[in-house]
Design a protein around this motif. Structure first.
Motif, PDB file in Angstrom:
ATOM      1  N   UNK A 150      -4.576   1.336   6.186  1.00 33.29           N
ATOM      2  CA  UNK A 150      -4.421   2.556   6.993  1.00 33.29           C
ATOM      3  C   UNK A 150      -2.955   2.797   7.314  1.00 33.29           C
ATOM      4  N   UNK A 151      -2.253   1.729   7.679  1.00 32.51           N
ATOM      5  CA  UNK A 151      -0.830   1.880   8.016  1.00 32.51           C
ATOM      6  C   UNK A 151      -0.022   2.305   6.804  1.00 32.51           C
ATOM      7  N   UNK A 152      -0.308   1.742   5.635  1.00 32.51           N
ATOM      8  CA  UNK A 152       0.419   2.129   4.420  1.00 32.51           C
ATOM      9  C   UNK A 152       0.150   3.565   4.022  1.00 32.51           C
ATOM     10  N   UNK A 153      -1.099   3.987   4.125  1.00 35.25           N
ATOM     11  CA  UNK A 153      -1.442   5.371   3.790  1.00 35.25           C
ATOM     12  C   UNK A 153      -0.802   6.346   4.777  1.00 35.25           C
ATOM     13  N   UNK A 154      -0.900   6.021   6.043  1.00 32.66           N
ATOM     14  CA  UNK A 154      -0.293   6.886   7.062  1.00 32.66           C
ATOM     15  C   UNK A 154       1.220   6.938   6.905  1.00 32.66           C
ATOM     16  N   UNK A 155       1.818   5.801   6.576  1.00 31.75           N
ATOM     17  CA  UNK A 155       3.272   5.763   6.407  1.00 31.75           C
ATOM     18  C   UNK A 155       3.716   6.626   5.234  1.00 31.75           C
ATOM     19  N   UNK A 167       8.641   3.621   3.912  1.00 30.36           N
ATOM     20  CA  UNK A 167       8.686   2.179   4.147  1.00 30.36           C
ATOM     21  C   UNK A 167       9.127   1.875   5.582  1.00 30.36           C
ATOM     22  N   UNK A 168      10.051   2.657   6.100  1.00 28.61           N
ATOM     23  CA  UNK A 168      10.479   2.480   7.491  1.00 28.61           C
ATOM     24  C   UNK A 168       9.338   2.781   8.460  1.00 28.61           C
ATOM     25  N   UNK A 169       8.602   3.854   8.207  1.00 32.99           N
ATOM     26  CA  UNK A 169       7.461   4.201   9.055  1.00 32.99           C
ATOM     27  C   UNK A 169       6.387   3.115   8.963  1.00 32.99           C
ATOM     28  N   UNK A 170       6.187   2.545   7.775  1.00 28.96           N
ATOM     29  CA  UNK A 170       5.198   1.469   7.608  1.00 28.96           C
ATOM     30  C   UNK A 170       5.545   0.264   8.465  1.00 28.96           C
ATOM     31  N   UNK A 192       7.386   0.321  11.183  1.00 24.47           N
ATOM     32  CA  UNK A 192       7.237   0.717  12.588  1.00 24.47           C
ATOM     33  C   UNK A 192       5.770   0.753  13.019  1.00 24.47           C
ATOM     34  N   UNK A 193       4.873   1.133  12.108  1.00 22.62           N
ATOM     35  CA  UNK A 193       3.454   1.163  12.448  1.00 22.62           C
ATOM     36  C   UNK A 193       2.874  -0.238  12.595  1.00 22.62           C
ATOM     37  N   UNK A 194       3.459  -1.225  11.917  1.00 20.07           N
ATOM     38  CA  UNK A 194       2.941  -2.582  11.985  1.00 20.07           C
ATOM     39  C   UNK A 194       3.606  -3.420  13.072  1.00 20.07           C
ATOM     40  N   UNK A 195       4.597  -2.902  13.762  1.00 24.83           N
ATOM     41  CA  UNK A 195       5.270  -3.687  14.790  1.00 24.83           C
ATOM     42  C   UNK A 195       4.383  -4.088  15.963  1.00 24.83           C
ATOM     43  N   UNK A 196       3.529  -3.226  16.479  1.00 29.02           N
ATOM     44  CA  UNK A 196       2.668  -3.680  17.576  1.00 29.02           C
ATOM     45  C   UNK A 196       1.750  -4.804  17.115  1.00 29.02           C
ATOM     46  N   UNK A 197       1.391  -5.706  18.012  1.00 29.19           N
ATOM     47  CA  UNK A 197       0.549  -6.849  17.665  1.00 29.19           C
ATOM     48  C   UNK A 197      -0.853  -6.425  17.264  1.00 29.19           C
ATOM     49  N   UNK A 198      -1.379  -5.390  17.820  1.00 28.90           N
ATOM     50  CA  UNK A 198      -2.730  -4.951  17.485  1.00 28.90           C
ATOM     51  C   UNK A 198      -2.663  -3.491  17.063  1.00 28.90           C
ATOM     52  N   UNK A 233       0.843  -1.201   0.000  1.00 25.78           N
ATOM     53  CA  UNK A 233       0.000   0.000   0.000  1.00 25.78           C
ATOM     54  C   UNK A 233       0.876   1.249   0.000  1.00 25.78           C
ATOM     55  N   UNK A 234       1.948   1.217   0.779  1.00 26.75           N
ATOM     56  CA  UNK A 234       2.867   2.359   0.817  1.00 26.75           C
ATOM     57  C   UNK A 234       3.493   2.589  -0.549  1.00 26.75           C
ATOM     58  N   UNK A 235       3.938   1.513  -1.199  1.00 27.32           N
ATOM     59  CA  UNK A 235       4.507   1.643  -2.546  1.00 27.32           C
ATOM     60  C   UNK A 235       3.489   2.163  -3.548  1.00 27.32           C
ATOM     61  N   UNK A 236       2.235   1.758  -3.404  1.00 22.78           N
ATOM     62  CA  UNK A 236       1.193   2.226  -4.327  1.00 22.78           C
ATOM     63  C   UNK A 236       1.005   3.727  -4.248  1.00 22.78           C
ATOM     64  N   UNK A 237       1.192   4.294  -3.037  1.00 18.10           N
ATOM     65  CA  UNK A 237       1.059   5.739  -2.889  1.00 18.10           C
ATOM     66  C   UNK A 237       2.147   6.487  -3.663  1.00 18.10           C
ATOM     67  N   UNK A 238       3.227   5.815  -3.997  1.00 11.79           N
ATOM     68  CA  UNK A 238       4.288   6.435  -4.793  1.00 11.79           C
ATOM     69  C   UNK A 238       4.201   6.008  -6.256  1.00 11.79           C
ATOM     70  N   UNK A 239       3.840   4.767  -6.521  1.00 10.83           N
ATOM     71  CA  UNK A 239       3.849   4.237  -7.885  1.00 10.83           C
ATOM     72  C   UNK A 239       2.741   4.842  -8.745  1.00 10.83           C
TER      73      UNK A 239
END
Length: 129
Positions: A105-110, A88-91, A93-99, A32-38
């Motif tokens: 949402x994480x890809x867009x926010x990242x 990509x680094x922020x993405x 980091x946003x997915x590291x927590x278990x919940x 999703x993060x890559x799609x925001x750039x591609x």
């Protein structure tokens, strides 16, 4: 007498299985993060190719499609790649927590946070787009 053995239950194939709450699935988030750039990059390059060549620019780069794309990309490649890397680094980091964050949402926010972070850092350092 022993009870009959139950066969081991295998999980069903679930197309959304990579994005269940409480699981860390980095691949959908990174895609999703890559799609925001591609997607904007493809739209921009299509626009560059659809424009008529400018005679003053043709003397420098040539009127070929590759020359026009190269001239369009030359000024912003460092900014874009550093922004993509930060996103990509922020993405991750946003997915590291278990919940918490779902992949979309994480890809867009990242993408937004990474691009904003790089913009602030590079503008502070004195770079101009």
């Amino acid at each position: 007498m022993t009870a009959p053995q139950r066969p081991e239950r295998r999980p069903r194939l679930d197309p959304d299985g990579d994005d269940r709450p409480g699981e860390r699935a980095f691949t959908p988030t990174l895609l999703v993060t890559l799609a925001w750039y591609a997607v904007p990059a493809v739209v921009y390059l299509t626009w560059v190719l659809s424009q008529a060549p400018v005679d003053a620019k043709c003397a420098e780069t040539g009127c070929t499609a590759a020359g026009r794309i190269g001239a369009a990309v030359a000024g912003g490649w460092a900014w874009t790649l550093s922004s993509l890397t930060a996103s990509l680094l922020v993405a991750v980091l946003l997915r590291l927590p278990r919940a918490g964050w779902r992949a979309g949402v994480a890809g867009s926010a990242a993408a937004i946070l990474g691009a904003g972070l790089v913009t602030v850092v590079l503008r502070t350092a004195g770079w101009v787009i």
